[in-house]
Design an enzyme around this catalytic site. Sequence first.
Site, PDB file in Angstrom:
ATOM      1  CB  THR A 200      33.136  45.904  43.618  1.00 44.87           C
ATOM      2  OG1 THR A 200      31.998  46.748  43.692  1.00 44.87           O
ATOM      3  CG2 THR A 200      34.355  46.711  43.213  1.00 44.87           C
ATOM      4  CB  VAL A 201      36.003  42.150  40.345  1.00 41.96           C
ATOM      5  CG1 VAL A 201      37.297  41.345  40.195  1.00 41.96           C
ATOM      6  CG2 VAL A 201      34.817  41.206  40.462  1.00 41.96           C
TER       7      VAL A 201
END
Length: 382
Positions: A200-201
């Site tokens: 996840t970013v």
Amino acid sequence: MTGSQVYWTRRSRPDFEAHSPTDCPFLPNRAVPEPGTRLTNPDLGRTLATLAADGPEAFYHGDLADRICTHLQALGGLLTREDFARHRADWVLPLTTTYRGKTLCELPPNSQGFTVLQAMNVLEGIDLRGLGHGTVAYYHYLIEATKLAFADRDRWLSDPDFIDIPIAMLISKAYGDRQRARLHPTRAQATPTGAIGGDTVYTAVVDRAGNAVSVIQSLYFDFGAAVVIPQTGLVLQNRGSFFSLDPAHANALAPGKRPFHTLMPAMVLGDRGTPELVLGTMGGEGQPQTGLALLTRVLDFGIDPQRAIDLPRWLWGRTWGAATTGLTMEGRIPAAVRDQLGAWGHIVTPAPDWSEQMGHAHRIRIDPATGEYQGGCDPRSD
């Protein structure tokens, strides 16, 4: 490649080898690259150029959809061209509540963002400033408010097109008052948990005109499904693994249904309804807990963005597939605090002083008086 990417590539290598072409861009020469290696993905570059020129139609109705379906069907997958053609994106309004005179904004279900609004409603009736930041009572109340919100999340969170979620009640001040009354000042709640499993970013952006964007994107596991589509460079996500196979569960798998999502970018609006904080983090089910830490540190204690991120964090319960009701706390939290929380019934496990398990939080503050931008970036990340 960073050391972190090398580590996760090594873990995902068997999946890449089973589900992706032999020229997988993440395994050049069919090997895990060494740290510092320059990794290229020219197929993805061409795919992005196509999308830039032709728009989303190229993905949902064109050659890309054909390539994805063909490769997945060879692996036993079920996606079809019709699934791509029927896809729609929804433009939604954020859920909001107030806290100390500010407006908190989170994404609605199928995201878990409402858990932060619930917990902040509970905490608003507690004098955190009087208790003091970093005290035993401070940690205890934030953890206990999290447990209450997570119990509702696990009961209700799903696709609102399929489940009638009582969201207005769940984020109301009256419900927060009732939930707060359940808390004991020196005793932890016993709360069950189960495992549900990222890559996840989170990105915070504010431009010179004051336009603010809080955005989060995720493949879920380290490289999602670790399925790279030949000649496209695309790696597919596996967010569907959040579904339950229990037909009675709110998050039960069903056609056309969206799964429980952990993703929850956030904003805080000031008196004039304009953004004052843009914040978020990766970290699976630790995201709401990091959100509580960042919000209370700035709104209750006036701590600046970078220090609020740097200060030690904690993680209660499950995340990334680990089923636990334990409380993991960074080693910089004093042993006396951890010991007292243990005496109150929390199952405390120390973590490294700077633990990537706590997520990678980032934040921008827009000073309402001066218009100055103050940023904070997590040293736990690459």
